[in-house]
Enzyme design. Structure first.
Site, PDB file in Angstrom:
ATOM      1  N   HIS A  13      -6.119 -37.902  36.873  1.00 49.08           N
ATOM      2  CA  HIS A  13      -7.499 -38.444  36.830  1.00 49.08           C
ATOM      3  C   HIS A  13      -7.611 -39.386  35.640  1.00 49.08           C
ATOM      4  O   HIS A  13      -7.621 -38.938  34.491  1.00 49.08           O
ATOM      5  CB  HIS A  13      -8.521 -37.303  36.685  1.00 49.08           C
ATOM      6  CG  HIS A  13      -9.944 -37.773  36.701  1.00 49.08           C
ATOM      7  ND1 HIS A  13     -10.908 -37.176  37.480  1.00 49.08           N
ATOM      8  CD2 HIS A  13     -10.577 -38.763  36.042  1.00 49.08           C
ATOM      9  CE1 HIS A  13     -12.061 -37.787  37.308  1.00 49.08           C
ATOM     10  NE2 HIS A  13     -11.897 -38.757  36.422  1.00 49.08           N
ATOM     11  N   HIS A  15      -9.275 -43.444  34.259  1.00 49.45           N
ATOM     12  CA  HIS A  15     -10.026 -44.692  34.482  1.00 49.45           C
ATOM     13  C   HIS A  15      -9.279 -45.821  33.769  1.00 49.45           C
ATOM     14  O   HIS A  15      -9.272 -45.860  32.533  1.00 49.45           O
ATOM     15  CB  HIS A  15     -11.445 -44.572  33.924  1.00 49.45           C
ATOM     16  CG  HIS A  15     -12.239 -43.474  34.561  1.00 49.45           C
ATOM     17  ND1 HIS A  15     -13.117 -43.696  35.598  1.00 49.45           N
ATOM     18  CD2 HIS A  15     -12.278 -42.133  34.317  1.00 49.45           C
ATOM     19  CE1 HIS A  15     -13.660 -42.544  35.970  1.00 49.45           C
ATOM     20  NE2 HIS A  15     -13.166 -41.578  35.209  1.00 49.45           N
ATOM     21  N   LEU A  16      -8.657 -46.701  34.542  1.00 48.02           N
ATOM     22  CA  LEU A  16      -7.906 -47.803  33.922  1.00 48.02           C
ATOM     23  C   LEU A  16      -8.764 -49.042  33.717  1.00 48.02           C
ATOM     24  O   LEU A  16      -8.350 -49.976  33.028  1.00 48.02           O
ATOM     25  CB  LEU A  16      -6.678 -48.147  34.771  1.00 48.02           C
ATOM     26  CG  LEU A  16      -5.591 -47.065  34.873  1.00 48.02           C
ATOM     27  CD1 LEU A  16      -4.474 -47.510  35.810  1.00 48.02           C
ATOM     28  CD2 LEU A  16      -5.027 -46.706  33.498  1.00 48.02           C
ATOM     29  N   ARG A  17      -9.983 -49.058  34.329  1.00 50.89           N
ATOM     30  CA  ARG A  17     -10.855 -50.247  34.282  1.00 50.89           C
ATOM     31  C   ARG A  17     -10.139 -51.440  34.904  1.00 50.89           C
ATOM     32  O   ARG A  17      -9.231 -51.272  35.704  1.00 50.89           O
ATOM     33  CB  ARG A  17     -11.337 -50.543  32.837  1.00 50.89           C
ATOM     34  CG  ARG A  17     -11.938 -49.338  32.089  1.00 50.89           C
ATOM     35  CD  ARG A  17     -13.113 -48.704  32.795  1.00 50.89           C
ATOM     36  NE  ARG A  17     -13.796 -47.748  31.911  1.00 50.89           N
ATOM     37  CZ  ARG A  17     -14.477 -46.692  32.328  1.00 50.89           C
ATOM     38  NH1 ARG A  17     -14.569 -46.415  33.614  1.00 50.89           N
ATOM     39  NH2 ARG A  17     -15.078 -45.897  31.471  1.00 50.89           N
ATOM     40  N   ASN A  41     -14.117 -46.232  40.269  1.00 47.58           N
ATOM     41  CA  ASN A  41     -15.507 -46.606  39.907  1.00 47.58           C
ATOM     42  C   ASN A  41     -15.543 -47.854  39.026  1.00 47.58           C
ATOM     43  O   ASN A  41     -16.023 -47.831  37.896  1.00 47.58           O
ATOM     44  CB  ASN A  41     -16.235 -45.424  39.232  1.00 47.58           C
ATOM     45  CG  ASN A  41     -15.630 -45.008  37.903  1.00 47.58           C
ATOM     46  OD1 ASN A  41     -14.438 -45.169  37.695  1.00 47.58           O
ATOM     47  ND2 ASN A  41     -16.455 -44.492  37.013  1.00 47.58           N
ATOM     48  N   LYS A  99     -12.828 -40.446  46.400  1.00 46.88           N
ATOM     49  CA  LYS A  99     -13.623 -39.834  45.338  1.00 46.88           C
ATOM     50  C   LYS A  99     -15.089 -39.732  45.742  1.00 46.88           C
ATOM     51  O   LYS A  99     -15.702 -40.707  46.169  1.00 46.88           O
ATOM     52  CB  LYS A  99     -13.500 -40.702  44.075  1.00 46.88           C
ATOM     53  CG  LYS A  99     -14.312 -40.226  42.895  1.00 46.88           C
ATOM     54  CD  LYS A  99     -13.634 -39.096  42.161  1.00 46.88           C
ATOM     55  CE  LYS A  99     -14.554 -38.476  41.128  1.00 46.88           C
ATOM     56  NZ  LYS A  99     -14.172 -38.690  39.753  1.00 46.88           N
ATOM     57  N   HIS A 136     -16.541 -35.396  41.735  1.00 50.75           N
ATOM     58  CA  HIS A 136     -17.307 -35.253  40.486  1.00 50.75           C
ATOM     59  C   HIS A 136     -18.370 -34.201  40.793  1.00 50.75           C
ATOM     60  O   HIS A 136     -19.368 -34.495  41.439  1.00 50.75           O
ATOM     61  CB  HIS A 136     -17.943 -36.580  40.056  1.00 50.75           C
ATOM     62  CG  HIS A 136     -18.644 -36.464  38.740  1.00 50.75           C
ATOM     63  ND1 HIS A 136     -18.225 -37.117  37.605  1.00 50.75           N
ATOM     64  CD2 HIS A 136     -19.716 -35.718  38.363  1.00 50.75           C
ATOM     65  CE1 HIS A 136     -19.006 -36.780  36.589  1.00 50.75           C
ATOM     66  NE2 HIS A 136     -19.926 -35.948  37.030  1.00 50.75           N
ATOM     67  N   HIS A 174     -12.236 -32.534  36.537  1.00 53.13           N
ATOM     68  CA  HIS A 174     -12.711 -32.265  35.164  1.00 53.13           C
ATOM     69  C   HIS A 174     -13.709 -31.100  35.074  1.00 53.13           C
ATOM     70  O   HIS A 174     -14.840 -31.275  34.664  1.00 53.13           O
ATOM     71  CB  HIS A 174     -13.289 -33.525  34.509  1.00 53.13           C
ATOM     72  CG  HIS A 174     -14.212 -34.345  35.373  1.00 53.13           C
ATOM     73  ND1 HIS A 174     -15.310 -33.838  36.022  1.00 53.13           N
ATOM     74  CD2 HIS A 174     -14.174 -35.671  35.675  1.00 53.13           C
ATOM     75  CE1 HIS A 174     -15.905 -34.806  36.678  1.00 53.13           C
ATOM     76  NE2 HIS A 174     -15.241 -35.926  36.496  1.00 53.13           N
ATOM     77  N   ASP A 247      -9.083 -37.670  32.485  1.00 50.92           N
ATOM     78  CA  ASP A 247     -10.384 -38.348  32.565  1.00 50.92           C
ATOM     79  C   ASP A 247     -10.554 -39.325  31.403  1.00 50.92           C
ATOM     80  O   ASP A 247     -11.652 -39.481  30.872  1.00 50.92           O
ATOM     81  CB  ASP A 247     -11.551 -37.362  32.611  1.00 50.92           C
ATOM     82  CG  ASP A 247     -12.827 -38.032  33.131  1.00 50.92           C
ATOM     83  OD1 ASP A 247     -12.726 -39.147  33.687  1.00 50.92           O
ATOM     84  OD2 ASP A 247     -13.910 -37.452  32.973  1.00 50.92           O
ATOM     85  N   HIS A 251     -14.817 -47.019  26.939  1.00 46.56           N
ATOM     86  CA  HIS A 251     -15.960 -47.936  26.840  1.00 46.56           C
ATOM     87  C   HIS A 251     -15.855 -48.589  25.465  1.00 46.56           C
ATOM     88  O   HIS A 251     -15.577 -47.899  24.477  1.00 46.56           O
ATOM     89  CB  HIS A 251     -17.292 -47.183  26.921  1.00 46.56           C
ATOM     90  CG  HIS A 251     -17.551 -46.546  28.251  1.00 46.56           C
ATOM     91  ND1 HIS A 251     -18.080 -47.226  29.315  1.00 46.56           N
ATOM     92  CD2 HIS A 251     -17.344 -45.276  28.677  1.00 46.56           C
ATOM     93  CE1 HIS A 251     -18.199 -46.406  30.348  1.00 46.56           C
ATOM     94  NE2 HIS A 251     -17.752 -45.208  29.991  1.00 46.56           N
ATOM     95  N   ALA A 263     -21.131 -42.710  28.821  1.00 40.78           N
ATOM     96  CA  ALA A 263     -20.335 -41.477  28.897  1.00 40.78           C
ATOM     97  C   ALA A 263     -18.877 -41.827  29.092  1.00 40.78           C
ATOM     98  O   ALA A 263     -18.551 -42.654  29.947  1.00 40.78           O
ATOM     99  CB  ALA A 263     -20.819 -40.627  30.059  1.00 40.78           C
TER     100      ALA A 263
HETATM  101  O1  DOR Z   1     -17.549 -39.431  31.006  1.00 42.24           O
HETATM  102  C1  DOR Z   1     -17.319 -39.981  32.066  1.00 42.24           C
HETATM  103  N1  DOR Z   1     -16.930 -41.265  32.116  1.00 42.24           N
HETATM  104  N2  DOR Z   1     -17.462 -39.291  33.188  1.00 42.24           N
HETATM  105  C2  DOR Z   1     -17.375 -39.885  34.388  1.00 42.24           C
HETATM  106  O2  DOR Z   1     -17.542 -39.218  35.374  1.00 42.24           O
HETATM  107  C3  DOR Z   1     -17.139 -41.329  34.514  1.00 42.24           C
HETATM  108  C4  DOR Z   1     -16.459 -41.841  33.329  1.00 42.24           C
HETATM  109  C5  DOR Z   1     -16.478 -43.345  33.246  1.00 42.24           C
HETATM  110  O3  DOR Z   1     -16.157 -44.006  34.225  1.00 42.24           O
HETATM  111  O4  DOR Z   1     -16.803 -43.871  32.175  1.00 42.24           O
HETATM  112 ZN    ZN Z   2     -13.563 -39.584  35.497  1.00 46.71          ZN
END
Ligand code: DOR
Ligand code: ZN
Length: 343
Positions: A13, A15-17, A41, A99, A136, A174, A247, A251, A263
């Protein structure tokens, strides 16, 4: 000085953006993990296999020379995702999960599913094509206390879902509560869970140590100690239903340190060291390899990795900041040290 040789880990799990951020996230993940399940996402979510295919190419272009990193792509479910799209996803050969973001629960979940019943035929297709559902697991009801949203999700949605789709493989992503641990333990073999390093390492007090600490804010939010202890017990138990999923969710610092901070915790560079520390503290280092390198692959029906890595118990400083496109990012444990490193 302890050393531990394990099969190279995967991250189930992450997030590579996209865009310029890939030159941060991809080399960081690829330095440690062989494969990552890539969350869909993005600002424009990955809702179709053709978009996943292009995104995968952009990721592969950011892989350092000579590294055999493998991104495993996922689809973002919306009310409009049809069984046909699932069949196409299967045929693509690159999609390893779909997802479910209940609409409004987290970052870029605006296009998420409004009512699960609307995608029942799609879930049926996933079951038939053996595409796991990645969840999620929080309700989006603002009337529900944020610390209770996972438990509500289990009681109001997940329990019924699992009954209705007994053959569907589900990863409860998560997990953060003892309720989720119990639910997964008591469910069939088709239900597993990922556990992040931050939910193992911290409890909710971390967000309020002497002031408000946005870099510890993620969703699902950190919980109280009794939940942290249940997660540690589950992760280190050797039960193959529980496996790694960092996870890691970067950001830029300006988006975190804000009157409404995003988040997400960026932990790709430090995650494995923190998992190792947790397992070592529990005298469960012998269970680490299963958690990081075997159970996830088994659940997804993929082969174990060929290569091994060696972890050494040695102090390593974590930078205060890292570059992130034109901006900077604060990684987990920034300015501190971790106790394990890959040699
Ligand atoms: O903390 C989080 N950040 N929880 C998520 O479910 C999404 C993730 C994000 O994409 O920043
Ligand atoms: Zn996530």
């Amino acid at each position: 000085m302890r050393e531990l040789k394990i099969i190279q880990p995967d991250d189930w799990h992450c997030h590579l953006r996209d865009g310029a951020y890939l030159s941060r996230t991809v080399p960081d993940s690829a330095a440690i993990f062989k494969r990552v399940i890539v969350m869909p996402n993005l600002t424009t979510p990955i809702t179709h296999p053709s978009a996943a295919k292009k995104y995968r190419e952009r990721i592969l272009n950011a892989v350092p020379e000579g590294n055999d990193f493998e991104p495993l792509m996922t689809l973002y479910l919306t009310d409009e995702t049809t069984p046909h799209v699932i069949a196409e996803a299967k045929a693509s050969g690159i999609i390893h999960g779909a997802k479910l973001y209940p609409q409004g629960v987290t970052t870029h979940s605006e296009a998420g599913v409004t009512k699960l019943e609307k995608i029942y035929p799609t879930l049926e297709a996933m079951s038939e094509h053996h595409i796991p559902l990645l969840i999620h697991g929080e309700v989006n009801d603002p009337a529900v206390d944020i610390f209770d949203r996972e438990k509500y999700f289990i009681d109001k949605i997940l329990t019924q879902l699992v009954k209705n789709f007994p053959s569907l493989k589900i990863v409860f992503e998560h997990i953060t509560t003892k309720d989720a641990v119990l639910f997964v333990e008591e469910s069939s073999k088709n239900v597993a869970a990922t556990i992040t390093p931050h939910h193992l390492y911290y409890q909710r007090n971390a967000m309020f140590m002497g002031g408000i600490r946005p870099h510890y804010y993620c969703l699902p939010v950190l919980k109280r100690q009794e939940h942290q202890l249940a997660l540690i017990a589950a992760a280190t138990s050797g039960n193959p239903k529980f496996f790694i999923g960092t996870d890691s969710a970067p950001h830029a610092v300006t988006r975190k340190e804000s009157s409404c901070g995003c988040a997400g915790i960026y932990n790709s560079p430090t995650a494995l060291a923190l998992y190792a520390e947790i397992f070592a503290t529990q005298n469960k280092l012998h269970k680490l390899e299963g958690f990081t390198s075997l159970y996830g692959a088994d659940f997804y029906g993929l082969a174990h990795n060929q290569k091994t890595i060696t972890l050494r118990e040695i102090s390593k400083n974590v930078p205060e900041t890292l570059s992130f496109g034109d901006e900077t990012i604060i990684p987990l444990k920034a300015g501190q040290s971790v106790k394990w490193d890959i040699i």
